[in-house]
Design a protein around this motif. Sequence first.
Motif, PDB file in Angstrom:
ATOM      1  N   LEU A 438       0.872  -1.094   0.095  1.00 44.19           N
ATOM      2  CA  LEU A 438      -0.045   0.149  -0.061  1.00 44.19           C
ATOM      3  C   LEU A 438       0.853   1.253   0.196  1.00 44.19           C
ATOM      4  N   ALA A 439       1.838   1.202   0.580  1.00 43.69           N
ATOM      5  CA  ALA A 439       2.619   2.346   0.603  1.00 43.69           C
ATOM      6  C   ALA A 439       3.263   3.127  -0.613  1.00 43.69           C
ATOM      7  N   PRO A 440       3.314   2.380  -1.888  1.00 44.71           N
ATOM      8  CA  PRO A 440       3.766   3.245  -2.802  1.00 44.71           C
ATOM      9  C   PRO A 440       2.275   4.043  -3.532  1.00 44.71           C
ATOM     10  N   PHE A 441       1.087   3.376  -2.955  1.00 41.83           N
ATOM     11  CA  PHE A 441       0.102   4.469  -3.308  1.00 41.83           C
ATOM     12  C   PHE A 441       0.134   5.774  -2.885  1.00 41.83           C
ATOM     13  N   MET A 442       0.826   6.154  -1.696  1.00 41.33           N
ATOM     14  CA  MET A 442       0.720   7.348  -1.231  1.00 41.33           C
ATOM     15  C   MET A 442       1.451   8.256  -1.936  1.00 41.33           C
ATOM     16  N   SER A 443       1.231   9.397  -2.432  1.00 43.00           N
ATOM     17  CA  SER A 443       1.807  10.579  -3.123  1.00 43.00           C
ATOM     18  C   SER A 443       3.141  10.963  -2.529  1.00 43.00           C
ATOM     19  N   CYS A 444       3.984  10.446  -2.988  1.00 41.88           N
ATOM     20  CA  CYS A 444       5.468  10.834  -2.616  1.00 41.88           C
ATOM     21  C   CYS A 444       5.822  12.064  -3.178  1.00 41.88           C
ATOM     22  N   SER A 445       7.039  12.591  -2.495  1.00 43.87           N
ATOM     23  CA  SER A 445       7.356  13.902  -3.024  1.00 43.87           C
ATOM     24  C   SER A 445       7.827  14.088  -4.471  1.00 43.87           C
ATOM     25  N   ALA A 701      13.608   2.457  -7.443  1.00 43.99           N
ATOM     26  CA  ALA A 701      14.262   2.212  -6.183  1.00 43.99           C
ATOM     27  C   ALA A 701      13.360   1.509  -5.144  1.00 43.99           C
ATOM     28  N   THR A 702      11.972   2.017  -5.267  1.00 44.70           N
ATOM     29  CA  THR A 702      10.819   1.574  -4.631  1.00 44.70           C
ATOM     30  C   THR A 702      10.585  -0.103  -4.559  1.00 44.70           C
ATOM     31  N   VAL A 703      10.534  -0.316  -6.242  1.00 41.70           N
ATOM     32  CA  VAL A 703      10.496  -1.727  -6.475  1.00 41.70           C
ATOM     33  C   VAL A 703      11.645  -2.672  -5.894  1.00 41.70           C
ATOM     34  N   ALA A 704      12.681  -2.087  -5.871  1.00 43.81           N
ATOM     35  CA  ALA A 704      13.869  -2.801  -5.387  1.00 43.81           C
ATOM     36  C   ALA A 704      13.684  -3.026  -3.666  1.00 43.81           C
ATOM     37  N   VAL A 705      13.472  -2.148  -3.082  1.00 47.50           N
ATOM     38  CA  VAL A 705      13.118  -2.117  -1.585  1.00 47.50           C
ATOM     39  C   VAL A 705      11.970  -3.211  -1.390  1.00 47.50           C
ATOM     40  N   ILE A 706      10.811  -3.092  -2.096  1.00 44.60           N
ATOM     41  CA  ILE A 706       9.900  -3.934  -1.801  1.00 44.60           C
ATOM     42  C   ILE A 706      10.366  -5.414  -2.045  1.00 44.60           C
ATOM     43  N   SER A 707      11.087  -5.608  -3.029  1.00 47.20           N
ATOM     44  CA  SER A 707      11.479  -6.877  -3.400  1.00 47.20           C
ATOM     45  C   SER A 707      12.461  -7.336  -2.269  1.00 47.20           C
ATOM     46  N   GLN A 708      13.288  -6.403  -1.478  1.00 49.30           N
ATOM     47  CA  GLN A 708      14.237  -6.733  -0.690  1.00 49.30           C
ATOM     48  C   GLN A 708      13.329  -7.098   0.723  1.00 49.30           C
ATOM     49  N   GLU A 709      12.463  -6.300   0.870  1.00 46.29           N
ATOM     50  CA  GLU A 709      11.799  -6.568   2.398  1.00 46.29           C
ATOM     51  C   GLU A 709      10.673  -8.031   1.966  1.00 46.29           C
ATOM     52  N   THR A 710      10.413  -8.115   1.038  1.00 44.95           N
ATOM     53  CA  THR A 710       9.521  -9.416   0.562  1.00 44.95           C
ATOM     54  C   THR A 710      10.229 -10.317  -0.238  1.00 44.95           C
ATOM     55  N   SER A 711       9.865 -10.327  -1.471  1.00 43.19           N
ATOM     56  CA  SER A 711      10.704 -11.035  -2.458  1.00 43.19           C
ATOM     57  C   SER A 711      10.383 -10.331  -3.757  1.00 43.19           C
ATOM     58  N   TRP A 712      11.069 -10.626  -4.865  1.00 39.58           N
ATOM     59  CA  TRP A 712      10.842 -10.180  -6.187  1.00 39.58           C
ATOM     60  C   TRP A 712       9.954 -10.481  -6.704  1.00 39.58           C
ATOM     61  N   LYS A 713       9.027 -11.459  -6.349  1.00 35.86           N
ATOM     62  CA  LYS A 713       7.691 -11.674  -6.723  1.00 35.86           C
ATOM     63  C   LYS A 713       6.543 -10.447  -6.601  1.00 35.86           C
ATOM     64  N   TYR A 714       6.888 -10.019  -5.333  1.00 40.65           N
ATOM     65  CA  TYR A 714       5.829  -9.150  -4.855  1.00 40.65           C
ATOM     66  C   TYR A 714       6.550  -7.819  -5.248  1.00 40.65           C
ATOM     67  N   GLY A 715       7.677  -7.548  -5.468  1.00 42.16           N
ATOM     68  CA  GLY A 715       7.802  -6.434  -6.182  1.00 42.16           C
ATOM     69  C   GLY A 715       7.777  -6.265  -7.728  1.00 42.16           C
ATOM     70  N   VAL A 716       7.553  -7.175  -8.281  1.00 34.43           N
ATOM     71  CA  VAL A 716       7.221  -7.126  -9.746  1.00 34.43           C
ATOM     72  C   VAL A 716       5.547  -7.179  -9.748  1.00 34.43           C
ATOM     73  N   PHE A 717       5.026  -7.848  -8.876  1.00 38.19           N
ATOM     74  CA  PHE A 717       3.567  -7.729  -8.730  1.00 38.19           C
ATOM     75  C   PHE A 717       3.102  -6.256  -8.444  1.00 38.19           C
ATOM     76  N   SER A 718       3.740  -5.596  -7.401  1.00 37.12           N
ATOM     77  CA  SER A 718       3.653  -4.226  -7.450  1.00 37.12           C
ATOM     78  C   SER A 718       3.424  -3.477  -8.497  1.00 37.12           C
ATOM     79  N   PHE A 719       4.802  -3.397  -9.359  1.00 38.65           N
ATOM     80  CA  PHE A 719       4.833  -2.542 -10.447  1.00 38.65           C
ATOM     81  C   PHE A 719       3.707  -2.878 -11.349  1.00 38.65           C
ATOM     82  N   VAL A 720       3.693  -4.191 -11.618  1.00 37.36           N
ATOM     83  CA  VAL A 720       2.526  -4.529 -12.803  1.00 37.36           C
ATOM     84  C   VAL A 720       1.314  -4.154 -12.686  1.00 37.36           C
ATOM     85  N   PHE A 721       0.699  -4.325 -11.353  1.00 38.40           N
ATOM     86  CA  PHE A 721      -0.650  -3.951 -10.792  1.00 38.40           C
ATOM     87  C   PHE A 721      -0.704  -2.502 -10.879  1.00 38.40           C
TER      88      PHE A 721
END
Length: 740
Positions: A438-445, A701-721
């Motif tokens: 959910l975090a990347p949905f927040m409107s970052c700077s 960079a956000t995709v990379a951090v999500i993948s590091q915190e969870t797995s690349w599967k969720y990082g890719v899912f976040s990007f595609v979704f």
Amino acid sequence: MAAETIATGAGVARIALLGNPNTGKSTLFNCLTGLRQKVGNYPGVTVQRKTGRMIYGKNVAEIIDLPGTYSLAADSPDERVVVDALLGEMESVERPDLVLYILDATNLQRNLFLACQTAQLGIPMVVAVNHWDSARRKNIKIDVEALSKTLGVPVVPVSAARAEGITQLKEAVAGALVSKPHMNEVEWPESVESALVMARETLPKPLRAKVSSSVLHRSVFDEDRSFLIRLGASEEQAGKAIEAGRKGLFKGGLNPGNAETVLLYQYIKDRVASSVTSDAAGSVSGSESIDSILTHRVWGLFAFLGLMYVVFQSVYSWAGFPMDIIDGAKGWIQDHIAGWLEPWPMLESLATDGVVEGVGAVFIFLPQILILFFFIALLEDTGYMARAAFLMDKLFSWCGLSGKSFVPLLSSYACAIPGVMAARTIQDPRARMITILLAPFMSCSARLPVYVLLIGAFIEPHYGAAVAGASLFAMHFVGLLVAMPFVYVANRFVLKIPPQPFVLEMPSYQVPKVRDVFMRMYTQGKEFVKNAGTVIFAITIVIWALLYFPRSEELAEQVTNEFVAAAAAEMGVERSEVVQLLEEDEESAAALERKIDSVFVEQSYMGRIGKTLQPAFAWAGFDWKITVGVVASFPAREVIISTLGIIYSLGGDTDEESHDLREMMANQTWPEGERKGQPIFTIPVAFSIMVFFALCQQCGATVAVISQETSWKYGVFSFVFMTSLAWVAAIIVYQVGSLL
């Protein structure tokens, strides 16, 4: 003499700063270290590690600011880091020589729970009783000498927010590094000791000698096998030992689930009560009256929304002047470099549109980021942030989250990266996962420049500054409003997050310390330039290359001939006269140069990519130039500004405040098709672009951090979704807006 032993012959002393959240630990850390700080991550995990050097006299000690925690249960990554750091079982992090423990003078007994647990680890300790000024205002009297005698370690009253007692605290720390005082350990009842003996006896004989009492306590009380496994026990052996210990507790008449909590609080009450007297009746009425509004389920929400509006309106308004200064300095540098490198066009373009633009694209965002962190620091230091989390718990509970998700999500408004990392404090793995997604949905700077450009170019000229500010405010909530229904569906049908009790200690209201606020701004700004800045710079160079190549003299000659022929026909003169005019008139020569650049961009690799993808984005009202900007901004959202500047032949130094860019966009028309001659940028198109950027996961960079915190599967899912959702939403906004 004591102060001279802070740094010994064996090396610099290591001091662990430990305490509960909201005890003023960060403020005290800043008082002790000043600007001598470093921020990084602990080895193998993404938990932030802050270290600093405390200088006293001619001596130096290293202070490690451990994450705030309520216990050593090690249920979350933060707690695990604390335990491992204190035990010296973390790679590249040695066991501390001293623990500097922070107590809140207004909540002494609650804070001593963690101190008693820490005492079992056998590390020398000094206790700092913070918020001493608040305790005085609330008529709470603490007998420091009696408390020191009870605990068995030095106790120093301080008010970190006012920098009071810091010198005395440094003296106590220096002395403790020599005398090594240990806090008196808890006297456990015989039933607990018997249970621990039963647990130890189940272990193999070679292992029993390795297992200290403190490790055995943590293993049995917290049902944590990791301590025993790291000492050589198998999963089965650790499980049997813990099971035997907890059966022993039950046999002794104790509930294994809360035995430690009940016994520790009773011990604290019996030992510490005589050191504290309170006549606080009516003394907190002011805070209670404020909280009756700020935490009210209706008025508190209105107050929160109003405060957030002020924050974002300030970011929109205040950043303009310093950004103009940065932009002017960047333009001045580019002009000088262009003059020096004029004989070498490609090198000139690389230096001005690539290198200088890349550096400028980093620093142009600093005013907005610093202002945002200024307000975040104020909210945290005043104590309002905890109230906001309490309010948000009521709003989040319907979809399966708790107020604990509020802090990571609010942090994501500055940058999604620290927001994703802040989710590590959420214990439930499924709630943590959904908060990260959910975090990347927040409107970052990084999205802010896009909003500022489009609102400034199309909303403000038609509807005024008030509507412009309201539009900026609204755009910051698009991601949250769209994402929450998906969170509900994910919780109800996929993750099925169990109900989470939300327990949060409300800190006392405090007057923010100016030094800490600006320290936070400096640290976060530095991290942005260091981490995000390198990515932005690299992306700018890549985008420049894709927009610059291929480039041929034949194409330039062809464009020149067409330009001369068209100008001659329009003016009714010979071609030779137009050629002469181009040599004499700078404005005409500049017009030709812009035309050549425009054609070069259209024929570039990036232009070809944009034209290929444009049919998919045409439904959202995007032409090929907007599509090129969108594609170029996938690695970093804010890159679209400089990309559009290059596409429109305005140069890579263009930013969201550029009048030329706004005017150029306003004058763009469709060159062909059924919309030929109509403006490309309309109000529906402007909102379509903003909604796309509000929902799209474009930061590499956000995709990379999500993948590091969870797995690349969720990082890719976040990007595609998120990209797919943004595309659909942009189409809906444009199509519906065009019908109105």
